[in-house]
Design a protein around this motif. Structure first.
Motif, PDB file in Angstrom:
ATOM      1  N   ARG A   1       0.768  -1.106   0.100  1.00 11.56           N
ATOM      2  CA  ARG A   1      -0.680   0.102   0.390  1.00 11.56           C
ATOM      3  C   ARG A   1       0.568   1.466  -0.223  1.00 11.56           C
ATOM      4  O   ARG A   1       2.092   1.147   0.603  1.00 11.56           O
ATOM      5  CB  ARG A   1      -0.732   0.351   1.487  1.00 11.56           C
ATOM      6  N   LEU A   2       0.211   2.637  -0.389  1.00  6.36           N
ATOM      7  CA  LEU A   2       0.995   3.830  -0.788  1.00  6.36           C
ATOM      8  C   LEU A   2       1.602   4.474   1.055  1.00  6.36           C
ATOM      9  O   LEU A   2       2.816   4.335   1.017  1.00  6.36           O
ATOM     10  CB  LEU A   2      -0.074   4.706  -0.494  1.00  6.36           C
ATOM     11  N   GLU A   3       0.863   3.318   2.422  1.00  8.74           N
ATOM     12  CA  GLU A   3       1.529   3.795   3.711  1.00  8.74           C
ATOM     13  C   GLU A   3       2.315   2.821   3.894  1.00  8.74           C
ATOM     14  O   GLU A   3       3.056   3.026   4.686  1.00  8.74           O
ATOM     15  CB  GLU A   3       0.223   4.264   4.322  1.00  8.74           C
ATOM     16  N   ASP A   4       2.653   2.706   3.045  1.00  6.96           N
ATOM     17  CA  ASP A   4       2.665   0.853   3.662  1.00  6.96           C
ATOM     18  C   ASP A   4       4.693   1.515   3.646  1.00  6.96           C
ATOM     19  O   ASP A   4       5.639   2.661   2.707  1.00  6.96           O
ATOM     20  CB  ASP A   4       3.000  -0.385   3.111  1.00  6.96           C
ATOM     21  N   ARG A   5       6.031   0.836   4.856  1.00  6.75           N
ATOM     22  CA  ARG A   5       6.757   1.476   4.863  1.00  6.75           C
ATOM     23  C   ARG A   5       7.674   0.427   4.365  1.00  6.75           C
ATOM     24  O   ARG A   5       7.546  -0.961   5.034  1.00  6.75           O
ATOM     25  CB  ARG A   5       7.462   0.999   6.226  1.00  6.75           C
ATOM     26  N   ILE A   6       9.311   0.093   3.307  1.00  4.58           N
ATOM     27  CA  ILE A   6       9.745  -1.059   3.179  1.00  4.58           C
ATOM     28  C   ILE A   6      10.974  -1.092   3.303  1.00  4.58           C
ATOM     29  O   ILE A   6      11.825   0.048   2.966  1.00  4.58           O
ATOM     30  CB  ILE A   6       9.109  -1.258   1.477  1.00  4.58           C
ATOM     31  N   VAL A   7      12.164  -2.179   3.498  1.00  5.02           N
ATOM     32  CA  VAL A   7      13.342  -2.362   3.620  1.00  5.02           C
ATOM     33  C   VAL A   7      13.764  -2.969   2.462  1.00  5.02           C
ATOM     34  O   VAL A   7      13.300  -4.426   2.366  1.00  5.02           O
ATOM     35  CB  VAL A   7      14.082  -2.925   4.983  1.00  5.02           C
ATOM     36  N   THR A   8      14.917  -2.951   1.408  1.00  4.65           N
ATOM     37  CA  THR A   8      15.185  -3.540   0.789  1.00  4.65           C
ATOM     38  C   THR A   8      16.899  -4.001   1.008  1.00  4.65           C
ATOM     39  O   THR A   8      17.424  -3.183   1.494  1.00  4.65           O
ATOM     40  CB  THR A   8      15.227  -3.240  -0.854  1.00  4.65           C
ATOM     41  N   ILE A   9      16.784  -5.396   1.402  1.00  8.92           N
ATOM     42  CA  ILE A   9      18.619  -5.576   2.083  1.00  8.92           C
ATOM     43  C   ILE A   9      19.029  -6.725   0.012  1.00  8.92           C
ATOM     44  O   ILE A   9      18.225  -7.616   0.021  1.00  8.92           O
ATOM     45  CB  ILE A   9      18.323  -6.745   2.367  1.00  8.92           C
TER      46      ILE A   9
ATOM     47  N   LEU B   1      13.766   2.158   2.900  1.00  8.41           N
ATOM     48  CA  LEU B   1      15.104   2.456   3.104  1.00  8.41           C
ATOM     49  C   LEU B   1      15.591   1.442   2.165  1.00  8.41           C
ATOM     50  O   LEU B   1      15.502   0.214   2.492  1.00  8.41           O
ATOM     51  CB  LEU B   1      15.751   2.047   4.848  1.00  8.41           C
ATOM     52  N   SER B   2      16.737   1.279   1.507  1.00  6.59           N
ATOM     53  CA  SER B   2      16.964   0.334   0.277  1.00  6.59           C
ATOM     54  C   SER B   2      18.376   0.504   0.897  1.00  6.59           C
ATOM     55  O   SER B   2      19.336   1.557   0.741  1.00  6.59           O
ATOM     56  CB  SER B   2      16.951   1.468  -1.327  1.00  6.59           C
ATOM     57  N   ASN B   3      18.490  -0.585   0.892  1.00  8.43           N
ATOM     58  CA  ASN B   3      20.248  -1.459   0.918  1.00  8.43           C
ATOM     59  C   ASN B   3      20.962  -0.983   1.607  1.00  8.43           C
ATOM     60  O   ASN B   3      22.416  -0.144   1.234  1.00  8.43           O
ATOM     61  CB  ASN B   3      20.423  -1.782  -0.713  1.00  8.43           C
ATOM     62  N   PRO B   4      20.979  -0.358   3.035  1.00  8.01           N
ATOM     63  CA  PRO B   4      21.398   0.513   4.174  1.00  8.01           C
ATOM     64  C   PRO B   4      23.112  -0.399   3.785  1.00  8.01           C
ATOM     65  O   PRO B   4      24.424   0.649   4.604  1.00  8.01           O
ATOM     66  CB  PRO B   4      20.747   0.114   5.104  1.00  8.01           C
ATOM     67  N   PHE B   5      23.251  -1.608   3.702  1.00  9.38           N
ATOM     68  CA  PHE B   5      24.255  -2.519   3.979  1.00  9.38           C
ATOM     69  C   PHE B   5      25.315  -2.302   2.745  1.00  9.38           C
ATOM     70  O   PHE B   5      26.433  -2.008   2.518  1.00  9.38           O
ATOM     71  CB  PHE B   5      24.717  -3.729   4.818  1.00  9.38           C
ATOM     72  N   GLY B   6      24.466  -1.638   1.721  1.00 11.56           N
ATOM     73  CA  GLY B   6      25.558  -1.356   0.633  1.00 11.56           C
ATOM     74  C   GLY B   6      25.190  -3.225  -0.207  1.00 11.56           C
ATOM     75  O   GLY B   6      24.554  -3.861   0.579  1.00 11.56           O
ATOM     76  N   THR B   7      25.977  -3.561  -1.100  1.00 11.73           N
ATOM     77  CA  THR B   7      25.406  -5.122  -2.195  1.00 11.73           C
ATOM     78  C   THR B   7      25.735  -6.068  -0.817  1.00 11.73           C
ATOM     79  O   THR B   7      27.149  -6.023  -1.565  1.00 11.73           O
ATOM     80  CB  THR B   7      26.024  -4.980  -3.141  1.00 11.73           C
ATOM     81  N   LEU B   8      24.873  -6.932  -0.918  1.00  7.54           N
ATOM     82  CA  LEU B   8      25.049  -8.655  -0.149  1.00  7.54           C
ATOM     83  C   LEU B   8      25.141  -9.351  -0.900  1.00  7.54           C
ATOM     84  O   LEU B   8      23.791  -9.359  -1.512  1.00  7.54           O
ATOM     85  CB  LEU B   8      24.295  -8.516   1.301  1.00  7.54           C
TER      86      LEU B   8
ATOM     87  N   LEU C   1       9.888  -6.428   3.619  1.00  8.48           N
ATOM     88  CA  LEU C   1      10.966  -6.731   3.604  1.00  8.48           C
ATOM     89  C   LEU C   1      11.145  -7.038   2.709  1.00  8.48           C
ATOM     90  O   LEU C   1      10.765  -8.751   2.062  1.00  8.48           O
ATOM     91  CB  LEU C   1      11.646  -6.935   4.637  1.00  8.48           C
ATOM     92  N   VAL C   2      11.952  -6.495   1.671  1.00  8.97           N
ATOM     93  CA  VAL C   2      12.294  -7.199   0.019  1.00  8.97           C
ATOM     94  C   VAL C   2      13.693  -8.186   0.136  1.00  8.97           C
ATOM     95  O   VAL C   2      14.901  -7.220   0.391  1.00  8.97           O
ATOM     96  CB  VAL C   2      12.542  -6.183  -0.942  1.00  8.97           C
ATOM     97  N   LEU C   3      14.440  -9.243   0.349  1.00 11.09           N
ATOM     98  CA  LEU C   3      15.526  -9.872   0.335  1.00 11.09           C
ATOM     99  C   LEU C   3      15.882 -10.445  -0.713  1.00 11.09           C
ATOM    100  O   LEU C   3      14.878 -10.935  -1.559  1.00 11.09           O
ATOM    101  CB  LEU C   3      15.429 -10.858   1.052  1.00 11.09           C
ATOM    102  N   THR C   4      16.461  -9.855  -1.676  1.00 11.92           N
ATOM    103  CA  THR C   4      17.105 -10.522  -2.833  1.00 11.92           C
ATOM    104  C   THR C   4      18.425 -10.846  -2.905  1.00 11.92           C
ATOM    105  O   THR C   4      19.353 -10.570  -2.594  1.00 11.92           O
ATOM    106  CB  THR C   4      17.664  -9.305  -3.868  1.00 11.92           C
TER     107      THR C   4
END
Length: 337
Positions: free
Chosen positions: A17-25, A45-52, A121-124
């Motif tokens: 949803r528009l109001e959702d909070r997302i973290v990508t790692i 919050l996009s990839n705060p640790f850098g590429t893993l 949480l999006v884990l790639t």
């Protein structure tokens, strides 16, 4: 006749949803997706640790973030007068060990706070191939351009990947019971591992991802890897290195992602915002004319409407700056134009 196999993912059982909070790692795709979400004003919050790339390093840093841990004290390294850490990407560095320690600790705290309040949480996952630092016996996320003889490289076994990610999902659900987890396998091939090993690695990650979705109703899968390998099976969709998806492919995959993962309100919002972004990027041929002034005033009204849904303060400041510039233009210039 059909000349390609188009892949249209099924709708997720829970939509973003528009109001959702997302973290990508995770790997490069997590960064690409995070940037696209941020560009469309989604709270991410996009990839705060850098590429893993590997699941062992992802698990280690997420646990440290959630449990208010600190960076592993054994894995700091000095190179060329700068300090790095084997668990983090080289984009995170310091002039001194203490400076880097403070930066990494802040990063872990920020990420932990974001995860505890996040909706998604999006884990790639990039590869199941890992590098073990021989001196410490620990798997590292980044070799930091140190000599290869300092590390042992091997393919992480299926059972170990399964155990690592199963335990991580359990911990995430304990800390944030409402968190939805979206797994993807990166479409970037690790050709330096050889194509056969890369395919084995991706297969392990894909099989574990499938199993996690079967046993956890809060875990979902988006087929970024499959879209790149089958739907976009053509080197015109790659960068010159023939490894990374190009901008056309990234946009296509994001559109597929939006189609299966976003609710109607968010998709409508993004459509409107993309149109507004084009207007913001527009550079007039006849700058300083009355029609240009009306264009900017209308743009300001649209931004004001969007401000009720998302933060557009920087965009508003920029349009107001352009409007103020009219005060410095000679009134006779408009008549001459």
């Amino acid at each position: 006749m059909d000349f390609r196999t188009e892949l249209t993912p099924e709708k997720l059982p829970v939509l973003i949803r528009l109001e959702d909070r997302i973290v990508t790692i995770g790997s490069c795709f997590a960064e690409v997706l995070g940037r696209q979400l941020a560009d469309n004003k989604v709270n991410v919050l996009s990839n705060p640790f850098g590429t893993l790339f590997n699941p062992v390093s992802i698990d280690k840093l997420l646990r440290a973030a959630l449990l208010k841990g600190e960076p592993d004290p054994d894995l700091y390294i000095e190179r060329d007068g700068l300090w790095f850490h084997y668990d983090f990407h080289s984009s995170l560095w310091g002039h001194t060990r203490d400076e880097l320690h403070r930066r990494l600790t802040e990063c872990l705290i920020q990420t932990g706070q974001a995860l505890k309040s996040a909706n998604w949480l999006v884990l790639t996952l990039g590869t199941a191939v890992v590098y073990r630092h021989l001196e410490t016996g620990k798997v590292v996320a980044n070799c930091q351009k140190m000599p290869g003889f300092l590390f042992e490289k091997y393919l992480y076994a299926y059972e170990h990947v399964q155990g690592t990610l199963t335990g991580l999902v359990k911990t995430l659900k304990q800390v944030n019971p409402d968190l939805q987890i979206l797994l993807t396998v990166s479409p970037v091939r690790h050709t330096k591992d050889s194509l056969p090993v890369n395919q084995t690695s991706k297969s392990i990650l894909r099989a574990v991802s499938h199993e996690l979705t079967v046993w956890n109703e809060q875990v979902h899968y988006f087929p970024a890897y499959e879209i790149m390998m089958d739907d976009l099976r053509d080197y015109r969709f790659y960068e010159a290195d023939l490894i990374h998806p190009n901008a056309v492919a990234e946009t296509y995959i994001f559109e597929k992602f939006a189609g299966c993962a976003f609710d109607d309100e968010l998709r409508g919002f993004i459509t409107g915002w993309q149109s507004l972004r084009k207007a913001l990027a527009h550079r007039p041929f006849h700058e300083g004319t009355e029609s240009h002034r009306r264009f900017l005033e209308n743009l300001l009204k649209q931004l004001d409407a969007f401000s009720k849904k998302t933060d557009v303060s920087q965009e508003i400041k920029e349009v107001e700056r352009r409007l103020r510039a009219f005060q410095t233009i000679d009134p006779g210039a408009n008549q001459a134009a």
